[in-house]
Write a protein that holds these residues in place. Sequence first.
Motif, PDB file in Angstrom:
ATOM      1  N   TRP A 105       1.268  -1.144   0.118  1.00 15.03           N
ATOM      2  CA  TRP A 105       0.170   0.259   0.188  1.00 15.03           C
ATOM      3  C   TRP A 105       1.122   1.061  -0.163  1.00 15.03           C
ATOM      4  N   SER A 106       0.481   2.257  -0.407  1.00 14.50           N
ATOM      5  CA  SER A 106       0.885   3.541  -0.613  1.00 14.50           C
ATOM      6  C   SER A 106       0.110   3.993  -0.734  1.00 14.50           C
ATOM      7  N   TRP A 107       0.304   5.638  -0.148  1.00 19.49           N
ATOM      8  CA  TRP A 107      -0.406   6.655   0.612  1.00 19.49           C
ATOM      9  C   TRP A 107       0.016   8.284   0.530  1.00 19.49           C
ATOM     10  N   ARG A 108      -0.765   9.289   0.183  1.00 19.43           N
ATOM     11  CA  ARG A 108      -0.620  10.657   0.293  1.00 19.43           C
ATOM     12  C   ARG A 108      -1.309  11.398   1.301  1.00 19.43           C
ATOM     13  N   ASN A 109      -0.796  12.656   1.145  1.00 21.90           N
ATOM     14  CA  ASN A 109      -1.600  13.388   1.762  1.00 21.90           C
ATOM     15  C   ASN A 109      -1.346  14.953   1.662  1.00 21.90           C
ATOM     16  N   PHE A 110      -2.145  15.556   0.713  1.00 22.56           N
ATOM     17  CA  PHE A 110      -1.759  16.946   0.781  1.00 22.56           C
ATOM     18  C   PHE A 110      -2.316  18.248   1.326  1.00 22.56           C
ATOM     19  N   GLN A 111      -2.295  18.848   2.051  1.00 24.98           N
ATOM     20  CA  GLN A 111      -3.446  19.199   3.382  1.00 24.98           C
ATOM     21  C   GLN A 111      -3.486  20.684   2.647  1.00 24.98           C
ATOM     22  N   PRO A 112      -5.088  21.588   2.293  1.00 22.75           N
ATOM     23  CA  PRO A 112      -5.548  22.934   2.075  1.00 22.75           C
ATOM     24  C   PRO A 112      -3.917  23.455   2.560  1.00 22.75           C
ATOM     25  N   GLN A 113      -3.387  24.167   1.493  1.00 20.70           N
ATOM     26  CA  GLN A 113      -2.167  24.978   1.940  1.00 20.70           C
ATOM     27  C   GLN A 113      -1.885  25.898   0.727  1.00 20.70           C
ATOM     28  N   ARG A 114      -1.638  27.117   1.004  1.00 21.67           N
ATOM     29  CA  ARG A 114      -1.335  28.063  -0.014  1.00 21.67           C
ATOM     30  C   ARG A 114      -1.969  28.626  -0.662  1.00 21.67           C
ATOM     31  N   GLY A 115      -2.943  28.473  -0.991  1.00 23.69           N
ATOM     32  CA  GLY A 115      -3.733  29.338  -1.776  1.00 23.69           C
ATOM     33  C   GLY A 115      -4.583  27.464  -2.363  1.00 23.69           C
ATOM     34  N   THR A 116      -4.591  26.474  -2.245  1.00 18.82           N
ATOM     35  CA  THR A 116      -4.849  25.608  -2.860  1.00 18.82           C
ATOM     36  C   THR A 116      -6.410  24.737  -1.615  1.00 18.82           C
ATOM     37  N   THR A 117      -6.948  23.550  -2.380  1.00 21.99           N
ATOM     38  CA  THR A 117      -7.643  22.731  -1.609  1.00 21.99           C
ATOM     39  C   THR A 117      -6.365  21.519  -0.901  1.00 21.99           C
ATOM     40  N   GLY A 118      -5.761  22.267  -1.694  1.00 23.06           N
ATOM     41  CA  GLY A 118      -4.596  20.869  -1.189  1.00 23.06           C
ATOM     42  C   GLY A 118      -4.778  19.826  -2.602  1.00 23.06           C
TER      43      GLY A 118
END
Lengths: 286, 785
Positions: free
Chosen positions: B620-633
Amino acid sequence: MKRKINWLVLGGVPLLALAGCGKLQNNIDVPLPTYSAELAVECYLEPGKVPSLAVTTSVPYLSTVLPQVPTDVTVTLTMPNGTPVPLTFSPNYQALIDTTGVKFHSHIGRVPLVARPGDVFTLDVRDTQGRHATSTTTMLAPVPIDSMNYKFNDKTGAEHKAYVLTNFRDPSTPDDAYRLQLHKGDPARGVLLKRPEVDNSFEDRLLNGQEFVVGTSYRFYPGDTVTATLYHTDETYFRFRKSVSDARGANGNPFAQPSAIYGNVRGGIGIFTVLSATTATKILPK
Amino acid sequence: MVAFSAARYYLLLLLLGLSWPRLAWAQELARFTISGTVRGGRGEVLPGASVAVPALNTGTAADSLGHFSLRLPAGKHQLVVAFIGYQQITRDLNLTKNQRLSFALEESGNELGEVVVEGSVTLEQKLKTTQMGVEHLSIHEAKLLPALFGEVDILKTLQLKPGVQSGGEGTSGLFVRGGSADQNLVLLDNALVYNPNHLFGLFSVFNPDAVQSVDLYKSGFPAQFGGRLSSVVDVKLREGDRQHYVATGGIGLISSRLTYEGPINKGKGSFIVSGRRTYFDIFTRALNKANEGKEDYSPIPDYYFYDLNAKANYTLGAKDQLFFTGYLGRDIFGFSSTGGFNFTFKWGNTIGTARWNHVFSPKLFVNTTASISDYQYNLTNKLDQFSFTLGSSIRDYTGRTDFEYTPNDRHLIKVGAMLTQHKFGVGRLDANSGDGRINFGADVNYYGLEGALYASDNYKASDKLQLEGGLRLTGFRSGSDQYGGLEPRASARYSLNDRTSFKLNYALMYQYVHLVTNSGATLPTDIWYPSRLSVMPQRSQQVSSGVSFLLGRGKFLLTDEVYYKWGRNQVDFKDGAQLFVNPELDAEFIFGKSWSYGNELYLEKKTGRTTGWIGYTLAWSWRNFQPQRGTTGVNNGQDFHPNYDRRHNLTVVVLHKLNARFDLTASFIYTSGNLTTLPLGRFGVQDIPGSSTGIDPRPVPIYPDRNSYRLIPYHRLDLGVVYKIGARLNQDLTLSIYNAYNRRNAYFVFFETVRDKATDRITGFRAQQVSLFPVIPSLTYNFRF
C-alpha cells in the motif's frame, strides 16, 4: 531436439505476429460513482453592453449532451454603488445551435452597463434547491495597443503572406494578465464575434512594466483587415482559463496531471469578470 | 669460555623453556590480513566473489569494486575463491605476514550443461549478509531475459524484483516501495545520473554491453549512500578485457551496439568503449522521402538516441590504480514541415568520473573520486525568422573520498566524505524574430552546495549475530538557506542456524533536490530544483525486517520482508503551476506526507539447469496533501494513493539451459492495475464573444478525486530463446516475444466525444481504453570476436 525447437521458433513467430493485429483502443464500460451537480456560472461584463450570463449545471460526464439550463435560478448583479440589478431569466436557446457567434445566455439585464476601472461588481445566483453561488470582480484599466506592424515574406502568389506584431506596454503593477485576439475581416460584418485567427494569453511575470511585442506566424494576406483586441485581465481569469485548458488536456493524455477548475464563483463553478478591452485595426496593403 | 657458553646455553634453554608456551600462544593469536582484488579472466572485477577458508568456517565477499580483505590467524590455510559462473580457485597459503593477493577466475565452461547466473552473489552469501532489501543483478542475467523490441534493459529487469514497480507499460522508471521515480539515487560508477531514460522512459540509458553489474538497495541503505529517499541503483561499468582485444556487439530491431575493449600496456590496465544508436530515423526518413509530394503528406518526425560509454583503468603500482569513466547520451527529436516550421528537442546526460584507488595497507584502502554529471534539455522552435528556445539543466561537480578499514576479522569500518556543487538551470527562455523586433531572453539559475560525512561499522559479534551501524551527517546550502540533518542507519542479522537468518534494519534519508514535474510520468522536460526558501528537504524513514530460509540443500533461498516507510515534506505542485522559467517557482510547490507498507516474498534459485525467481508483493502507498498556499491541497486534504500504488504484484522468472546452444527464458508478471484520475462530471464553457462559434463543443472535465479509478489488472508473459551459434559459441541469435499471449493491458482510459459525421455535432460520450503494446516478437544478433 534442435530441429524441433527451430520449427517451434519459425512457426511461432508469424502466429504471434498475427495475433498482434487487434485494436489497441477499445470501448469499455466505466462505472462512475454518483456525481452531485453544481451551478456553473459564466459571466463576462462589458462596458456599454447589456449584462448577461449563462447559468447551467454541471452534469455526470457520461450523461446527455446538451447543457442543463435550470429554470428556477434568480440572478442579481450588484453595481459598484451598491444598487442591486436583477437579471431576468430569458434564455436565447437558439445560440446553442447557431453559428453567428452570439453567445448563449440564460439571464439578461435591461440597460447597458456603465463601468470604470476600479469598479467592483458582485453577482448573486441562487436556485430553489438551495444552491447559492456568489462572486465579486473588479474592472481593470484597459491597456492601450501602442502599434500594429506587419512584414511580408519574400514568397509569391498564395504563399505571399505577412506576420503581424502587436505592441503594448505593461503597467508597472505586478500580476497583470492579457488575452490578445486577432480577427481577420471587416469588423462591420461581425467578424469580431467569430473565431479569431490568433488567441493568446500571457502574464507579465517575466516582463513586468516592459514593452510586449506579440507576433504571429506568416498567416495574413495582402488586403486583409486585421483587428487586434487586447483584454487586460486579472490573475483569476487567467488561472480559470488555464485550469479549463489543463482539465481538457488531461482527458486523453496519460502524461498530464488533471487540474481542478479554478474560478472565482463561490458555491459553484465558473467565472465572473469584466472585460476591459482596447482594439486597433490594421489593413494590409494589396 | 666453555663455562660461560654453557651458562648462556642453559640460560637460553631456560628462557626458551619459559617462553615457548608464550611464543606458541602468541603465534596462535597472531593474525594477519590478506587483501586484494578478485577479477574474472578478462580482468573484470567480480563484486560479491567469495574469499573463504572453509576449515575455519570464515570468509568474506568482494565489495562493489572487487576488493576483499580477510583477517586470518597465522599459519597454513587453504583459501577458496569462488564466484558463480567462474571456476573456483583453491590456494594453499602460509600466512606469516599481511599479504596482498589478487585472483583471476576463469569463466566456467558450459560443457557440463550447468547453467549458472554469472556475476551473482551466492544464496548463502545473501543469507549471511546484514544487508537486506538489496538486489544484485548481473548483466548476464538481464541479457538472457526477453526484452521489449529485444532491447536488454537492466532497469526493466529490476522491475521484475519484488517491491519494485514500473511507471507504466514498457517504461523503465523505478518506483520502489511506494517512492516516486525521482527518489532513486541512480549512480554510474559513483556519478549521479539525473535522467536514466531514453525515449520518454521506454529505454534506460545503460548500454548492457558496457555494464558489469547493478545493485538495487530498497532499504537498509549503507551510510555511504544518500541524497535520495527511496532507493539506490548502483551501476558499475565493465573495465574491459585485460588480456585480449575483443569486439562485441549486436544488431537489433531498433538499435545496434558495438563495444571494443582490450589491455593497456598489457597487464597494467584496460579500456572499454561502447556505443549504441537507434535507427528509427533511417526508416522514417526513407518513408518521408517516398511519400513526399503525395496528397495529405504529413512527415513523420525524426527520432533517435545514442549513447557512448568509455572506461579505462591503469595500475600505477602495487598500491595505486586509476579509473576513468565517461558517458554521453542524447535523445534527438526533430520535425520539419514544408511550411517552414522546425522543431528540435534534444536531451541527455553527460558524465565523467576519475577515481584513484590507493592501498595504504592490507587493512586500509581508499577510493577518491572526482565526477561531473550534467543533464540538460533544449527545445527549439523555428518558424521562418521567429525562434523560440526553452531549456533547463543541472550540473554537478562532486568530490568524494571513501575509506575502508578492516582492523580485524570482526569489524569492517567505512568512513568517507563527499561534497557536491550543484548548478540548477531551472529555466531558460529565448525568443527572437531575427530582425530584432522581438528579442527576449530570461533564465533562472540557482546554486547549491551539498556535503556529507559518514561512518559505518559492520561488526561480527558472533557467528550468529552481525550488526551494522552507520551515521551520515548531511548538509545543503543554496544562497542563504541552509539545511542539515543526521541520518542514522542500522542493520542486524541473527542466524538461527546455517539455513535461517533474521534481519532488521532502519534508515533515515534526506533529499535536498527535487524534481519539478506535474505530469504523472518522468519526462525529459522535468526540472530539478534545490531546497530553498519554502521548499524544505524531503525526509523519509524506513524500518524493515525479514527472515530468510535456505531450502533444498542450499539451492533455494526464500525471503520474506516487511517494511514500513514514512516521509514528510513530500512535494507536489499546484494545479496549473507555472513550472517553466518561473523565478518564484518555490511558490508553486505544495507539501505533504507519504507512507507505505508491504510484504515481499521472494523465492530464488541461482544454480542448476533451471534458475530464476518468484516474487510476490502485497503493498500500500499513501499520500496526504492538506489545503495550503491558496489551494485545496490534493483531494481536498483526503488521503489518496499515488498512481503506481498496486496492491498485488507477482513476478515469475525462469531461465532454463536446454543445452550448450539453447537457453530458454520466460517472465510472467501480474499486477493490480494502475490508478488513474477520471472525470466524474463536466460542464460547458462558452468563452467570451469573439472566441468561438456557438457553445463550446468541448466539454470541461471535472476531476473530484485523484487516482480514484483503478485500471484492469496488468498481466503479461514474455518468452525468450537464446541460440548460440559459431564453433566457439561466440555469437547468438536472441528471440524475444514480448506480451506473448497478446494481452490488451490498459495504458490509460479516457472519455471520447462522439460526433455525428454529417453535422459534426456532439452526440454522446464513451469511455475508451488504450493499450500500448500488442505481442512484439524481435530478433537480435549478438557477437563477440
